[in-house]
Design an enzyme around this catalytic site. Structure first.
Site, PDB file in Angstrom:
ATOM      1  N   LYS A 160      -7.420   1.629  12.361  1.00  0.00           N
ATOM      2  CA  LYS A 160      -7.854   1.589  11.064  1.00  0.00           C
ATOM      3  C   LYS A 160      -7.606   0.164  10.639  1.00  0.00           C
ATOM      4  CE  LYS A 160      -7.220   3.789   6.549  1.00  0.00           C
ATOM      5  NZ  LYS A 160      -7.071   2.580   5.643  1.00  0.00           N
ATOM      6  N   CYS A 219      24.956 -19.540 -13.265  1.00  0.00           N
ATOM      7  CA  CYS A 219      23.821 -19.930 -12.368  1.00  0.00           C
ATOM      8  C   CYS A 219      23.977 -21.159 -11.445  1.00  0.00           C
ATOM      9  CB  CYS A 219      22.829 -20.721 -13.616  1.00  0.00           C
ATOM     10  SG  CYS A 219      21.307 -21.334 -12.744  1.00  0.00           S
ATOM     11  N   SER A 269     -13.502   7.875   0.668  1.00  0.00           N
ATOM     12  CA  SER A 269     -12.050   7.351   1.289  1.00  0.00           C
ATOM     13  C   SER A 269     -11.527   8.679   2.220  1.00  0.00           C
ATOM     14  CB  SER A 269     -11.377   6.832   0.290  1.00  0.00           C
ATOM     15  OG  SER A 269     -10.859   7.913  -0.461  1.00  0.00           O
ATOM     16  N   LEU A 270     -10.557   8.225   2.715  1.00  0.00           N
ATOM     17  CA  LEU A 270      -9.980   9.179   3.762  1.00  0.00           C
ATOM     18  C   LEU A 270      -8.601   9.969   3.276  1.00  0.00           C
ATOM     19  CD1 LEU A 270     -10.515   7.496   7.194  1.00  0.00           C
ATOM     20  CD2 LEU A 270     -11.748   9.571   6.199  1.00  0.00           C
ATOM     21  N   GLU A 314      -9.925   6.090  16.028  1.00  0.00           N
ATOM     22  CA  GLU A 314     -10.231   4.416  15.968  1.00  0.00           C
ATOM     23  C   GLU A 314      -8.724   3.696  15.161  1.00  0.00           C
ATOM     24  OE1 GLU A 314     -13.549   4.787  13.506  1.00  0.00           O
ATOM     25  OE2 GLU A 314     -14.638   5.848  15.095  1.00  0.00           O
ATOM     26  N   CYS A 373      17.491 -25.308 -17.573  1.00  0.00           N
ATOM     27  CA  CYS A 373      17.820 -25.071 -16.050  1.00  0.00           C
ATOM     28  C   CYS A 373      16.903 -25.716 -15.266  1.00  0.00           C
ATOM     29  CB  CYS A 373      18.230 -23.702 -15.972  1.00  0.00           C
ATOM     30  SG  CYS A 373      18.311 -23.484 -14.149  1.00  0.00           S
ATOM     31  N   ASP A 431       0.911  -1.208   0.040  1.00  0.00           N
ATOM     32  CA  ASP A 431      -0.009   0.022  -0.108  1.00  0.00           C
ATOM     33  C   ASP A 431       0.893   1.216   0.144  1.00  0.00           C
ATOM     34  OD1 ASP A 431      -2.891  -1.054   2.116  1.00  0.00           O
ATOM     35  OD2 ASP A 431      -2.180  -1.625   0.197  1.00  0.00           O
ATOM     36  N   GLU A 441     -15.776  -2.066   8.609  1.00  0.00           N
ATOM     37  CA  GLU A 441     -14.908  -3.029   7.805  1.00  0.00           C
ATOM     38  C   GLU A 441     -14.673  -4.370   8.154  1.00  0.00           C
ATOM     39  OE1 GLU A 441     -12.976  -0.669   6.274  1.00  0.00           O
ATOM     40  OE2 GLU A 441     -11.172  -1.468   5.727  1.00  0.00           O
ATOM     41  N   ASP A 475      -7.604  -3.042   8.495  1.00  0.00           N
ATOM     42  CA  ASP A 475      -7.002  -3.386   6.895  1.00  0.00           C
ATOM     43  C   ASP A 475      -7.727  -4.567   6.835  1.00  0.00           C
ATOM     44  OD1 ASP A 475      -5.808  -2.853   4.941  1.00  0.00           O
ATOM     45  OD2 ASP A 475      -3.714  -3.748   5.502  1.00  0.00           O
ATOM     46  N   CYS A 477      22.440 -24.610 -12.550  1.00  0.00           N
ATOM     47  CA  CYS A 477      22.856 -25.535 -13.254  1.00  0.00           C
ATOM     48  C   CYS A 477      24.292 -25.318 -13.837  1.00  0.00           C
ATOM     49  CB  CYS A 477      21.945 -25.580 -14.778  1.00  0.00           C
ATOM     50  SG  CYS A 477      21.925 -23.811 -15.458  1.00  0.00           S
ATOM     51  N   TYR A 534     -17.975   1.756  12.117  1.00  0.00           N
ATOM     52  CA  TYR A 534     -17.553   2.864  12.701  1.00  0.00           C
ATOM     53  C   TYR A 534     -18.250   4.053  11.963  1.00  0.00           C
ATOM     54  CZ  TYR A 534     -15.278   1.987   8.180  1.00  0.00           C
ATOM     55  OH  TYR A 534     -14.784   1.630   6.750  1.00  0.00           O
ATOM     56  N   TYR A 542       2.147   1.938  -3.291  1.00  0.00           N
ATOM     57  CA  TYR A 542       0.736   2.218  -4.087  1.00  0.00           C
ATOM     58  C   TYR A 542       0.769   3.824  -4.004  1.00  0.00           C
ATOM     59  CZ  TYR A 542      -3.803   2.507  -6.099  1.00  0.00           C
ATOM     60  OH  TYR A 542      -4.882   2.778  -6.971  1.00  0.00           O
ATOM     61  N   CYS A 562      19.622 -16.580 -16.006  1.00  0.00           N
ATOM     62  CA  CYS A 562      20.424 -17.908 -16.331  1.00  0.00           C
ATOM     63  C   CYS A 562      19.996 -18.065 -17.834  1.00  0.00           C
ATOM     64  CB  CYS A 562      19.731 -18.960 -15.435  1.00  0.00           C
ATOM     65  SG  CYS A 562      20.402 -20.728 -16.485  1.00  0.00           S
ATOM     66  N   LYS A 610      -1.376   6.969   8.857  1.00  0.00           N
ATOM     67  CA  LYS A 610      -0.868   5.559   8.560  1.00  0.00           C
ATOM     68  C   LYS A 610       0.587   5.532   9.315  1.00  0.00           C
ATOM     69  CE  LYS A 610      -3.239   4.327   4.614  1.00  0.00           C
ATOM     70  NZ  LYS A 610      -2.918   3.649   3.485  1.00  0.00           N
TER      71      LYS A 610
HETATM   72  S1  IVH Z   1     -14.282   6.295   8.115  1.00  0.00           S
HETATM   73  C1  IVH Z   1     -16.253   9.476   5.624  1.00  0.00           C
HETATM   74  N1  IVH Z   1     -13.242   4.648  10.029  1.00  0.00           N
HETATM   75  O1  IVH Z   1     -10.107   3.072   5.868  1.00  0.00           O
HETATM   76  C2  IVH Z   1     -15.500   8.352   6.735  1.00  0.00           C
HETATM   77  N2  IVH Z   1     -12.689   4.229   7.966  1.00  0.00           N
HETATM   78  O2  IVH Z   1      -9.874   5.508   3.242  1.00  0.00           O
HETATM   79  C3  IVH Z   1     -14.797   7.044   5.790  1.00  0.00           C
HETATM   80  N3  IVH Z   1     -11.353   2.106   7.561  1.00  0.00           N
HETATM   81  O3  IVH Z   1     -12.393   3.183   3.112  1.00  0.00           O
HETATM   82  C4  IVH Z   1     -14.225   6.058   6.374  1.00  0.00           C
HETATM   83  N4  IVH Z   1     -11.211   1.617   9.537  1.00  0.00           N
HETATM   84  O4  IVH Z   1     -12.420   1.031   4.498  1.00  0.00           O
HETATM   85  C5  IVH Z   1     -13.328   4.909   8.725  1.00  0.00           C
HETATM   86  N5  IVH Z   1     -12.585   3.292  11.910  1.00  0.00           N
HETATM   87  C6  IVH Z   1     -12.545   3.508  10.485  1.00  0.00           C
HETATM   88  C7  IVH Z   1     -11.938   2.612   9.754  1.00  0.00           C
HETATM   89  C8  IVH Z   1     -12.285   3.146   8.285  1.00  0.00           C
HETATM   90  C9  IVH Z   1     -10.735   1.227   8.257  1.00  0.00           C
HETATM   91  C10 IVH Z   1     -11.226   2.250   6.098  1.00  0.00           C
HETATM   92  C11 IVH Z   1     -12.287   2.435   5.220  1.00  0.00           C
HETATM   93  C12 IVH Z   1     -12.266   3.516   4.349  1.00  0.00           C
HETATM   94  C13 IVH Z   1     -10.621   3.581   4.387  1.00  0.00           C
HETATM   95  C14 IVH Z   1     -10.374   5.102   4.233  1.00  0.00           C
END
Ligand code: IVH
Length: 666
Positions: free
Chosen positions: A114, A407, A80-81, A112, A430, A31, A173, A116, A410, A225, A34, A425, A313
């Site tokens: 996060k 190698c 997403s965040l 909270e 081989c 990740d 999640e 995965d 071989c 959540y 990415y 090689c 993160k």
């Molecule tokens: S809140 C508007 N809370 O993290 C609020 N996300 O990019 C949107 N995730 O897509 C999400 N734990 O899949 C929230 N306690 C948590 C989370 C959580 C995991 C994931 C979720 C979201 C991504 C954030």
């Protein structure tokens, strides 16, 4: 590279990694890596706004929904965040929040862990679970209600009193606990199946199983959540929402904590950096949310992210250990990969004993020696990496490592092509390559010769029974029965699978040959464009580059492959063995299943997604439920309601053999 080309390259890389992650559940990068690609693209686009196009991945909310499930629109987009990677980023977030709120208002936060996993939306009507959906692209997701109903921690009915039509939506999640994940992989290993990269991919794969009975066998759990309810029910703080979620009988991650200000928040983030590895679920950070709902509302958000929350993160965990030895492995394409054997260390919940050193340049860059102390990191929980050597701790006893000129398996010469980092090689016979190549040829995505796992392949190579793919077709039951752990029944199964593979579609054969840089998708495009292996083998580079995914490098690789005598011999052997080398339909011409729709049900001999792929390759469509418009129901053993419905509606029911006949007709 100029900016335009770099942007183009980054977009195609991101799209490729999206496919690997979302559709094939087998990511190649972490990740972290990415995110770095994504950040680089964002930065370049910001510097060159004229190059931003609507199809750039930066303009989308998330990944693509998958075919096979009904699509559902989210009542409120699933955003997403925004990510942050340092305490400074978090303090800046706090400063931004304060700036947007009236001066006398000071925000408090909820942190909270996060998780995965994979996000889901659950909608209850009148207190009863009515629908569950994936995030999809944020606006539209897949209807995975039946799979989610099998998750034990998801209540089918909420606690409390609800009006009949009252709608409550929660989001959370879905995840697989670490301990269960490890058990799953142990079982897979014992069965000779490919291991799952990490719990999150296993979760995503489980939720996408088209058969809820299969999903029910996966150890899925959920933490909630987020809440959406009628205005008069909505609490005035996020911690109030979590309480209400808990009171309704839904699981909330137990370590969520309300924190009065940014200092308390920072202390909390620091405390959890090491503690999180003790949990039985994977976390990749902390989600920080402004607690007051009035503040959340005032802060609002962009089309991609809310402004009232941020993901923090944690950097991938890293530890120091001893490099016991360094060895060089030879892969399927002859690539020599140096690997460090380590004194075992516990990293993000699992024991790490080996780390990749990638290639010769990396060994030189690190100047890594046997006996060194080194820092190891688990990148994306897939392949651990060496970050650096702790040179101050050397005592002179360390042994420098000389990258082999030959190698190691071989003894043949090795070569390094201009502009490439990898040393290979050159001997296609081989043994190391042969084992890997055979495993690849027999794999599910290639010729699908089941039961031909590592133990069988090793024996076939060791006993000299197989020197190339062609030799597989000369095996007999008697020869197989002479091998260890090979009972009559399994020998018969292997022979039957080998026999069946003679009819494998052309694209599987092309993929199975293991031509460097030709993956499943390129193989499919080559098959569609050329219609036969011979046409591909004799095409020149220019003709090859007319295929969508084929650039000059891939074209050169294909050309080089078919020019080798060894390849020519194997192709002839396969031809003599009666292996299919053509495809009757072309991408632009008529295909045998054009315009037909199929529903698949019951227990079948192959995974559903493979059958689905074959149908789609032949122009057909696969849908999830039977209607009067369904052309055929493909039915295995123990079929249930779908079979009943097909019979009621008069939809023709066929078995796998009949489907195979339809697929092979032209
Ligand atoms: S809140 C508007 N809370 O993290 C609020 N996300 O990019 C949107 N995730 O897509 C999400 N734990 O899949 C929230 N306690 C948590 C989370 C959580 C995991 C994931 C979720 C979201 C991504 C954030």
């Amino acid at each position: 590279m100029d900016a335009k080309n770099e942007i183009k390259h980054l977009r195609s890389e991101i799209a490729r990694h999206d496919r690997l992650y979302y559709l094939q559940a087998s990511p190649e990068i972490s990740d972290f890596e990415y995110d770095a690609l994504f950040a680089k693209l964002k930065r370049l686009e910001a510097e060159h706004p004229e190059l931003v196009t609507p199809d750039s991945p930066t303009q989308k909310v998330g990944g693509a929904p998958v075919d096979g499930f009904a699509q559902v629109e989210h009542a409120v987009p699933m955003l997403s965040l925004d990510n942050s990677y340092s305490i400074e980023d978090v303090r800046e977030f706090d400063a931004r929040v304060r700036k947007s709120l009236p001066a006398q208002e000071s925000p408090s936060y909820v942190a909270e862990l996060k998780i995965d996993g994979v996000s889901v939306s659950l909608t209850y009507r009148g207190g009863v679970l009515w629908r569950a959906a994936t995030r999809g692209d944020g606006a539209v997701g897949d209807d995975i209600t039946e799979n989610v109903k099998t998750i034990k921690s998801v209540p089918l009915r909420l606690k409390g009193q609800f009006d009949p039509g009252e709608e409550i939506e929660v989001r959370g999640e879905v995840y697989i606990p670490r301990s269960d994940f490890e058990k799953m992989n142990e079982e897979r290993e014992a069965a000779g199946e490919q291991l799952l990269a990490n719990p999150r991919n296993a979760t995503a794969g489980s939720l996408k199983l088209l058969d809820p009975k299969m999903a029910a066998k996966r150890p899925l759990s959920v933490f909630i959540y987020w809440l959406r309810a009628a205005e008069n029910r909505m609490p005035d703080s996020h911690s109030g929402c979590l309480d209400m979620i808990r009171e309704m009988g839904l699981p909330v991650e137990p370590h969520a904590e309300a924190l009065r200000d940014v200092d308390a928040l920072v202390a909390h983030l620091e405390k959890w950096e090491s503690r999180r590895s003790e949990l039985d679920y994977e976390t990749d950070g902390m989600v920080i949310k402004v607690n007051s709902m009035a503040h959340q509302k005032a802060l609002g958000g962009t089309s991609r992210h809310p402004r009232f929350a941020i993901a923090f993160k944690y950097p991938p965990e890293q530890k120091e250990t001893v490099v016991v030895s360094i060895e060089v492995q030879v892969g399927r394409t002859g690539k020599l990969t140096p690997v460090a054997n380590l004194e075992p260390v516990r990293l993000s919940g699992t024991i790490v004993k080996r780390a990749t050193l990638h290639n010769r340049d990396e060994v030189e860059r690190l100047d890594i020696r046997e006996g060194d102390r080194a820092l190891v990191r688990k990148a994306g929980e897939i392949i651990p990496q060496i970050v650096a050597v702790v040179k101050e701790k050397r005592d002179g006893s360390e042994k420098p490592f000389a990258f082999p000129e030959q190698c190691p398996v071989c003894g043949s010469e090795t070569s390094r092509q201009e502009g490439e980092v990898d040393v290979r090689c050159v001997n296609p016979f081989c043994e190391a390559q042969l084992r890997e190549r055979l495993a690849h040829f027999c794999s599910r995505q290639a010729m699908d010769i089941e039961n031909a796992g590592p133990s069988l392949i090793n024996q076939l190579v060791d006993k000299g029974l197989v020197h190339d793919f062609g030799d597989l077709y000369a095996l007999t039951r008697e020869k197989l029965e002479s091998l260890d752990r090979m009972a009559e029944k399994s020998a018969a199964n292997v022979i039957e699978a080998i026999d069946r593979s003679r009819k494998a579609p052309l694209d599987r054969l092309i993929f199975g040959l293991g031509i460097p840089m030709v993956g499943t998708r390129t193989a499919k495009q080559l098959a569609d464009e050329f219609g036969s292996l011979d046409a591909i083998a004799s095409a020149d580079a220019e003709r090859l580059t007319q295929v969508t995914d084929v650039g000059p490098r891939v074209a050169a690789s294909v050309k080089e492959y078919f020019q080798r005598d060894a390849a020519k011999n194997v192709v002839e052997k396969l031809r003599a063995a009666g292996v299919n080398m053509t495809q009757e339909w072309r991408a632009d011409g008529p295909r045998p299943l054009d315009g037909l729709s199929f529903v698949i049900t019951g227990a079948l001999s192959r995974p559903r997604d493979e059958i689905k792929r074959d149908i789609e390759n032949a122009g057909g469509k696969v849908v999830s439920s039977v209607s009067k418009n369904t052309s055929f129901l493909v039915c295995g053993e123990d079929a249930g309601s779908k079979l009943e419905k097909a019979n009621k509606l008069g939809v023709p029911v066929i078995d796998e053999a009949a489907l195979a006949r339809m697929l092979s007709q032209s």
